[in-house]
Every structure is written in structure tokens, then in C-alpha cells.
Design a protein around this motif. Structure first.
Motif: not given
Length: 546
Positions: A150-152, A154-158
Motif C-alpha cells: 500500500l505504501d508503494y 500511494g494508498f493510506n496504510k491504516a
């Protein structure tokens, strides 16, 4: 024990009545009591399609987020020089998983309950505690994979982790076995995204083929680090949770001995997918990073995705991140189910995907709690997650001999398997596998205690490991010879296909000699020590002292 009496008995050891009925698979149905011979190719194919599931799910679930990181680390740090480990693991995968699918179909009782019933509370508690702790850590690694992807992207990880956790819980909690299996098979299909990534990177096929069949060690790798990684590859490819999951899932799908050969075909298809997938990850990672500064400097699965984008194009990076999330979803679902099934078996509570949440509350609570806790840990700020993924895979490899010993003993218990008990070659092969795993952990232990060891010292440790292995094999063979009983072997397939283990309270007591208990205790003590030293080794690496 009279085998023929069992053939006519209506009572079986099945613990949950939801495990009796039609086989309702993702791709077809077989009605309860269908004993018609499968003579035409069409009939055989429709039967196979209905049976497909346990082997595919356990194997593709095996290529989870931890596997992505482990195979990727091997490729990024050492090229394709460790591809041969996957080839050697093919027969090990089949023999181990075939034994548990046989246990499931014949007994109708999960792996954890059988260990408790045949070896007592002491050994049962050890096995279930091992499973619970290792599975809990493994589920955390699945959410680490999701968060990195998700970080890669570009989405909100939480929010992404919370949504993923909710999806995994919802998929299992519908009260329909077929709906869950269709969800799982959808994830299995998504794993084929690894193929276009391989084609984009196009590793040299001749080199890949050579390294797949020719064993070697990396020229520039430190031996202790390489052994650590090899054990991690073993642990991520053949993990203890797989034994518990497949046996219980075969039972929950209501597969009986009559359909064992179709389930074996399902398993072979799954093994093909796991080996192709693992090999593809190792190969395209090696090819993409070769000749660049990042080669030899593995960080995590997120770094792999970024590197693929940098060296092979954005499409490769995005597809890798998507398939990483897919792998983590199926891995988290399967590992959590293996724990929930085991708890349900041991405590005799309802435990079936055929049941609604209100009808099997304990089963679903255990499943959901594991997912929720793992997701919460990953979302905790500053949690020390960096080295956890590799540590969990390595611990799984170190603890595998213990799990395999119990599997081997159960498959030689004629009261449990009757005419389906192991043949001699299966015992010798599995004994040799246990020996090799012990040798690897001996070398790893030595590398932790003596980090500056020389090559000659390594050879001495290997020899010492061989002595330990020989003792294990000799003890195993002696045990098998002593375990022979008066149960007659049923000669025809018709009789074998009808044989089921009787209720647990009707089984004769299992007896283990003092010598057997002694070497099992020694093995357990050694593996606990080796597991602790794996943790030490990982901590040293984390602080740059490895």
C-alpha cells in the motif's frame, strides 16, 4: 482391531456433523453417498473440478507475503544461485502434504486433535502452542506485506490494512463453504500476475534452468547468512501451518477416501503453482537488480516493488504490489483458519465454514481475533517489524522437523489409518527429510555460537549434524518396526475406499516406548534451543552485527 468390521460401521470419528454431507466445491458438487465409478474422462474431470481446492489453496497460500520477501531476498542478494532449493523441495512438499490429506480423508479428525489423542496432553500442548505462536507471527508478516504494498501504491496504510482485515474476516464468515472457496480460488487466479512480470523482466532462461537443477552456494555470500536464508526458504515453502490447514480443510470439504486420488491431483497442481511462482520471483528479482547498486542490499518487499519499477518499468512494480497484496490475503486467511480449526478440534467446539457465525461463535472469534491483533500490531507506530518476516520463515524451518515427526508417527499408526498407513519408502524418505532439516539447524546453531568459523569447522559441524541425523533415522526406523500390529491390510480399492477411522473412544491406546519418548524429548529440546538462536541471529543482523 478388525478392519472388515470397520467397513460396515456407520459410526466415524468425525467431530462436527457439518463435516458430513455433499462436497460443495468452488467448481462443482458431489452428492453425499455418490459411489459411482468414474469411467469416462468427462466424469473424471467434473469430479476433479469439484474436489479442487485444498491443495491449491494451501500451496498458493504458501506463496504468501513472507515467501515473496524470502524469495526476493534470495534473488536480490544472490541471483538465481539458490533456485535449486525449490526443486529439492518438490518431493518434500508432496510427501508431507499427501500424508495430511490422507489423514484428513480417512480419519475425519484434525491434526491437533489426533496428536492430543495419540500422544497425550504434553505433546499435544507443545504442538498447538508452537502452532499458535508461529501462526500469530506469520499473520503479522502478511499484514506487513499488505502495508508495504500500500505504501508503494500511494494508498493510506491504516485504512488499507483495516479494509484488508475486514475483507479477510467477511470472506470466511458467510456461513457458506462454497462462497469462501470461490473467494480463495479468485485469489489463486490473481497470483498468475507473476507471469507477466517475469515476461517483462525476461530473465535468461538458460541460466534459470541451470540453477534450478544444479545445487550451488553463492560465491560471495557469508555461509551463516546463506544457511539462514536456505532455512527461511524451507520454512516459507513447507511450514507447519500447512499440515494443520490441509488436513482440516479436507475434512471440512467432506472429502472421503474414495476421492483421495483426485485430491492428490489437486495437490500436484498446487505444488506446480508454488514452485513456478517462487522460481519466478527469485528469477525476475535477480535479473532486474543485477548490475545495479541495490543488488546484494535487500530491504523488504516494498523495496522490491520500487526496484522493479526503477529497473523494469512501472507496470512491473504495480503488478508486483498487487500480487503481493493478493498473496498476503490468501496467506492470512489460510493461516488463521489453520489455527481456528486446531482450536475447534482440541476443545471440541463447532468448527466449520459450513456453519454461520451464530452457530460456531468460538471458531469465528478465534479467526477474527488473530486477524485483528495482527493488523493492530502492524499499525502500531515504531513497531520493530524490519526483520520479523525473515525471522518467522526461519523459525518455521527450524520447527518443521518436530511437526514432521508427529506426522510420520500418525501415518504409521494402523489404528488411525488402517490400510492407508505409510509404506516403507515414505517412512525412509520422511526420516531423511527430518535428518536434513536437523543438519541445517545444526549448522545454523554453530554459525550463531561461532560467527568466525572456518570452512573446516563448518565441515565438522556438518559431520556432527550427520551423526545426529543418523540417530534420528535409526530411532525412527526402530519405532516403525516396533509399531507393527495385527491389523490386516485390505487388498482391494473398494475396501480401502470404504475404510474410515472409528470413533476416537474406540481406538486402542497408542503406546510409545521409553526410548522413543527420550529421543523425541531430545529433538524437542534441541529445536527449542535452535529456535532461540535463530532469534539471536536475526537480532544480530538487525543491528548490523551479523
Amino acid at each position: 482391531m478388525n478392519v472388515n468390521a470397520n467397513l460396515n460401521a456407520s459410526a466415524t470419528a468425525v467431530l462436527d456433523d457439518a463435516h458430513i454431507g455433499n462436497i460443495s466445491g468452488a467448481f462443482g458438487t458431489i452428492t453425499h453417498g455418490d459411489i459411482a465409478p468414474r469411467r469416462t474422462w468427462k466424469h473424471k474431470l467434473t469430479t476433479l473440478l469439484a474436489i479442487l481446492g485444498p491443495g491449491l489453496i494451501v500451496m498458493v497460500g504458501d506463496n504468501d507475503a513472507g515467501a515473496f520477501a524470502t524469495y526476493g531476498q534470495a534473488g536480490q542478494n544472490y541471483g538465481t544461485s539458490l533456485l535449486w532449493t525449490l526443486a529439492l523441495l518438490i518431493p518434500v512438499l508432496y510427501v508431507n502434504q499427501e500424508m495430511v490429506l490422507r489423514l484428513g480423508a480417512v480419519t475425519g479428525v484434525g491434526h491437533a486433535r489426533l496428536i492430543f489423542e495419540r500422544f497425550g496432553k504434553f505433546w499435544g500442548a507443545f504442538s498447538v502452542i508452537d502452532l499458535f505462536l508461529l501462526n500469530a507471527l506469520t499473520i503479522v508478516t502478511e499484514f506487513i506485506g499488505i502495508s508495504l504494498a500500500l505504501d508503494y501504491l500511494g494508498f493510506n496504510k491504516a485504512w488499507g490494512v483495516i479494509i484488508a482485515a475486514g475483507l479477510i474476516v467477511m470472506a470466511v464468515s458467510t456461513g457458506s463453504f462454497r462462497r469462501f472457496e470461490r473467494f480463495a480460488m479468485l485469489l489463486v487466479g490473481a497470483s498468475f500476475l507473476l507471469i507477466p512480470i517475469y515476461l517483462i523482466v525476461h530473465p535468461p532462461l538458460a541460466q534459470v534452468a541451470h540453477d534450478f537443477v544444479v545445487p550451488q552456494l553463492p560465491r560471495d555470500g557469508k555461509l551463516s547468512d546463506v544457511i539462514l536464508l536456505i532455512i527461511a526458504i524451507v520454512g516459507t515453502t513447507i511450514a507447519p501451518w500447512q499440515l494443520f490447514f490441509q488436513q482440516s480443510y479436507v475434512i471440512d470439504k467432506r472429502i472421503t477416501p474414495r476421492f483421495i486420488r483426485y485430491e492428490r491431483a489437486d495437490l500436484w497442481i498446487g505444488i506446480a503453482l508454488v514452485v513456478v511462482g517462487g522460481g519466478a520471483i527469485m528469477a525476475f528479482t535477480a535479473a532486474a537488480f543485477a548490475g545495479h547498486a541495490a543488488f546484494g542490499n535487500f530491504t523488504d518487499a516494498g523495496g522490491m516493488a520500487a526496484g522493479l519499477e526503477k529497473y523494469a518499468g512501472k507496470a512491473a512494480g504495480i503488478m508486483f504490489a498487487i500480487v503481493l497484496i493478493d498473496a498476503a490475503l490468501i496467506g492470512a486467511a489460510a493461516v488463521s483458519l489453520s489455527t481456528a480449526y486446531a482450536i475447534g478440534d482440541v476443545f471440541s467446539v463447532r468448527h466449520s465454514l459450513h456453519r454461520k457465525v451464530t452457530d460456531a461463535k468460538g471458531f469465528y472469534v478465534v479467526y477474527a481475533a488473530l486477524i485483528a491483533v495482527a493488523a493492530a500490531i502492524v499499525l502500531t507506530p515504531n513497531a520493530p517489524l524490519g526483520q520479523l518476516t525473515n525471522a518467522v520463515q526461519t523459525l518455521a524451518g527450524v520447527l518443521l522437523p518436530s511437526a514432521t515427526v508427529f506426522l510420520l508417527l500418525l501415518c504409521n499408526d494402523k489404528a488411525v489409518l488402517g490400510p492407508w498407513a505409510n509404506r516403507a519408502w515414505e517412512n525412509y524418505f520422511t526420516g531423511a527429510v527430518i535428518a536434513v532439516l536437523v543438519i541445517l539447524s545444526v549448522i545454523l546453531t554453530a554459525s550463531v555460537i561461532f560467527p568466525d568459523q572456518t570452512t573446516s569447522q563448518v565441515i565438522m559441524y556438518i559431520l556432527a549434524g550427520g551423526v545426529v541425523a543418523s540417530v534420528v533415522i535409526a530411532a525412527s526406523i526402530t519405532l516403525f518396526n516396533r509399531a507393527k500390529d495385527k491389523v490386516a491390510c485390505v487388498g482391494t480399492n473398494a475396501l480401502r475406499n470404504s475404510w474410515r477411522m472409528p470413533p476416537l473412544d474406540q481406538l486402542p491406546s497408542a503406546k510409545m516406548s521409553l526410548s522413543t519418548k527420550t529421543w523425541m524429548a531430545v529433538l524437542r529440546l534441541y529445536l527449542v534451543l535452535a529456535g532461540g538462536l535463530v532469534v539471536v541471529r536475526i537480532c544480530l543482523l538487525a543491528f548490523g552485527q551479523g
